[in-house]
Scaffold this motif. Sequence first.
Motif, PDB file in Angstrom:
ATOM      1  N   ILE A  57      -8.765  11.229   5.425  1.00 46.41           N
ATOM      2  CA  ILE A  57      -8.575  10.653   4.101  1.00 46.41           C
ATOM      3  C   ILE A  57      -7.232   9.941   4.049  1.00 46.41           C
ATOM      4  N   GLU A  58      -7.247   8.685   3.592  1.00 39.91           N
ATOM      5  CA  GLU A  58      -6.025   7.890   3.481  1.00 39.91           C
ATOM      6  C   GLU A  58      -5.252   8.254   2.222  1.00 39.91           C
ATOM      7  N   ALA A  59      -3.961   7.995   2.252  1.00 38.76           N
ATOM      8  CA  ALA A  59      -3.119   8.232   1.083  1.00 38.76           C
ATOM      9  C   ALA A  59      -3.462   7.239  -0.022  1.00 38.76           C
ATOM     10  N   SER A  60      -3.374   7.694  -1.267  1.00 42.87           N
ATOM     11  CA  SER A  60      -3.549   6.825  -2.417  1.00 42.87           C
ATOM     12  C   SER A  60      -2.273   6.029  -2.655  1.00 42.87           C
ATOM     13  N   MET A  61      -2.431   4.838  -3.216  1.00 41.17           N
ATOM     14  CA  MET A  61      -1.285   3.975  -3.491  1.00 41.17           C
ATOM     15  C   MET A  61      -1.188   3.726  -4.983  1.00 41.17           C
ATOM     16  N   PHE A  62       0.029   3.518  -5.472  1.00 39.60           N
ATOM     17  CA  PHE A  62       0.285   3.329  -6.890  1.00 39.60           C
ATOM     18  C   PHE A  62       0.844   1.933  -7.146  1.00 39.60           C
ATOM     19  N   LYS A  63       0.427   1.344  -8.274  1.00 39.38           N
ATOM     20  CA  LYS A  63       0.987   0.059  -8.670  1.00 39.38           C
ATOM     21  C   LYS A  63       2.189   0.228  -9.587  1.00 39.38           C
ATOM     22  N   SER A  64       2.484   1.458  -9.962  1.00 45.31           N
ATOM     23  CA  SER A  64       3.692   1.740 -10.726  1.00 45.31           C
ATOM     24  C   SER A  64       4.262   3.057 -10.205  1.00 45.31           C
ATOM     25  N   THR A  65       5.425   3.424 -10.698  1.00 43.80           N
ATOM     26  CA  THR A  65       6.089   4.625 -10.209  1.00 43.80           C
ATOM     27  C   THR A  65       5.311   5.868 -10.617  1.00 43.80           C
ATOM     28  N   PHE A  66       5.082   6.735  -9.654  1.00 47.12           N
ATOM     29  CA  PHE A  66       4.460   8.029  -9.898  1.00 47.12           C
ATOM     30  C   PHE A  66       5.505   9.091  -9.581  1.00 47.12           C
ATOM     31  N   LYS A  67       6.160   9.584 -10.609  1.00 49.10           N
ATOM     32  CA  LYS A  67       7.327  10.437 -10.422  1.00 49.10           C
ATOM     33  C   LYS A  67       7.049  11.748  -9.692  1.00 49.10           C
ATOM     34  N   PRO A  68       5.925  12.425  -9.924  1.00 49.34           N
ATOM     35  CA  PRO A  68       5.709  13.693  -9.218  1.00 49.34           C
ATOM     36  C   PRO A  68       5.690  13.560  -7.697  1.00 49.34           C
ATOM     37  N   CYS A  69       5.271  12.406  -7.192  1.00 46.89           N
ATOM     38  CA  CYS A  69       5.216  12.184  -5.738  1.00 46.89           C
ATOM     39  C   CYS A  69       5.213  10.679  -5.507  1.00 46.89           C
ATOM     40  N   PRO A  70       6.389  10.058  -5.312  1.00 44.14           N
ATOM     41  CA  PRO A  70       6.489   8.586  -5.197  1.00 44.14           C
ATOM     42  C   PRO A  70       5.844   8.070  -3.909  1.00 44.14           C
ATOM     43  N   SER A  71       4.525   7.958  -3.919  1.00 44.14           N
ATOM     44  CA  SER A  71       3.763   7.570  -2.737  1.00 44.14           C
ATOM     45  C   SER A  71       3.879   6.066  -2.506  1.00 44.14           C
ATOM     46  N   ARG A  72       4.733   5.680  -1.572  1.00 38.81           N
ATOM     47  CA  ARG A  72       5.016   4.255  -1.328  1.00 38.81           C
ATOM     48  C   ARG A  72       4.916   3.932   0.166  1.00 38.81           C
ATOM     49  N   PRO A  73       4.719   2.667   0.509  1.00 37.62           N
ATOM     50  CA  PRO A  73       4.821   2.239   1.908  1.00 37.62           C
ATOM     51  C   PRO A  73       6.277   2.324   2.368  1.00 37.62           C
ATOM     52  N   PHE A  74       6.508   1.949   3.620  1.00 36.38           N
ATOM     53  CA  PHE A  74       7.883   1.841   4.099  1.00 36.38           C
ATOM     54  C   PHE A  74       8.626   0.778   3.281  1.00 36.38           C
ATOM     55  N   PRO A  75       9.954   0.875   3.197  1.00 36.32           N
ATOM     56  CA  PRO A  75      10.727  -0.158   2.481  1.00 36.32           C
ATOM     57  C   PRO A  75      10.486  -1.542   3.076  1.00 36.32           C
ATOM     58  N   LYS A  76      10.893  -2.594   2.338  1.00 38.44           N
ATOM     59  CA  LYS A  76      10.665  -3.969   2.805  1.00 38.44           C
ATOM     60  C   LYS A  76      11.271  -4.213   4.170  1.00 38.44           C
ATOM     61  N   LYS A  77      12.401  -3.578   4.437  1.00 40.79           N
ATOM     62  CA  LYS A  77      12.988  -3.617   5.770  1.00 40.79           C
ATOM     63  C   LYS A  77      13.065  -2.196   6.293  1.00 40.79           C
ATOM     64  N   PHE A  78      12.389  -1.959   7.397  1.00 42.72           N
ATOM     65  CA  PHE A  78      12.374  -0.620   7.992  1.00 42.72           C
ATOM     66  C   PHE A  78      12.467  -0.789   9.500  1.00 42.72           C
TER      67      PHE A  78
END
Length: 237
Positions: A154-175
């Motif tokens: 199962i893949e991780a879910s992605m958010f279009k806005s901030t989800f404070k309980p668990c900020p599920s984001r990709p890597f930063p723009k520069k990584f």
Amino acid sequence: MHTLLMRSRLVPFAASAVLVPALVLAGCSGDDGSKDASASSSQTPSESGSATTKPYLPVPDGVELTAQGSRLDLGKPAVVAYEPRQDTVGVLDVKVTSMEKTTFAASFKGWQIDEATKKTNPYFVHATVKNVGKSDLGGRPVPLYIVDGRNTLIEASMFKSTFKPCPSRPFPKKFGHGDTVKACLVYLSPRHGDLTAVSFRPTQAFDPITWTGELTRPGADQPKKDDKGKKKQGKKG
């Protein structure tokens, strides 16, 4: 044939928010990224995760990849390589630190949950990821799945806005090389499914590297180890 839960998207609107239900598709493996958690391999899994053979992808000098098929406890690191796109090799030092089982009532207050999504179980996975390769992986998703009780990735879910309980984001723009992130990933396991392991499996042919351990609740104290390696409970703040 096998199943894959497609990446779901959580889309807020107006004063409330909507959780878009996850989709389960059936299909054969290939470029569509479909995955099944089961695998066969002639390699012997390693508890320590140390590699003793030629790297499965080209990596910088001095980098030792964790053996495919390794089964690790939470908190144990693995060095992994994958190809996020053609002619690009990413090399990461990954340490999955905790797996949390939550509920929509506890962690998704203010989100509008439809009936299909209510039939999933939400989980949070925390991991520390360091780029130890030469490629800039900026904006790429963290390449970790969970395995449910039906042997599905199962893949991780992605958010279009901030989800404070668990900020599920990709890597930063520069990584780039040497950059480190502490990631929190949200997973929705269909049919009230389980979380049995966290898996690194970039291709169908890859013998997955997995992490297993105790499921906790968000915000719960994590057990610590004393000098003799015995677990003890952390102090409450």
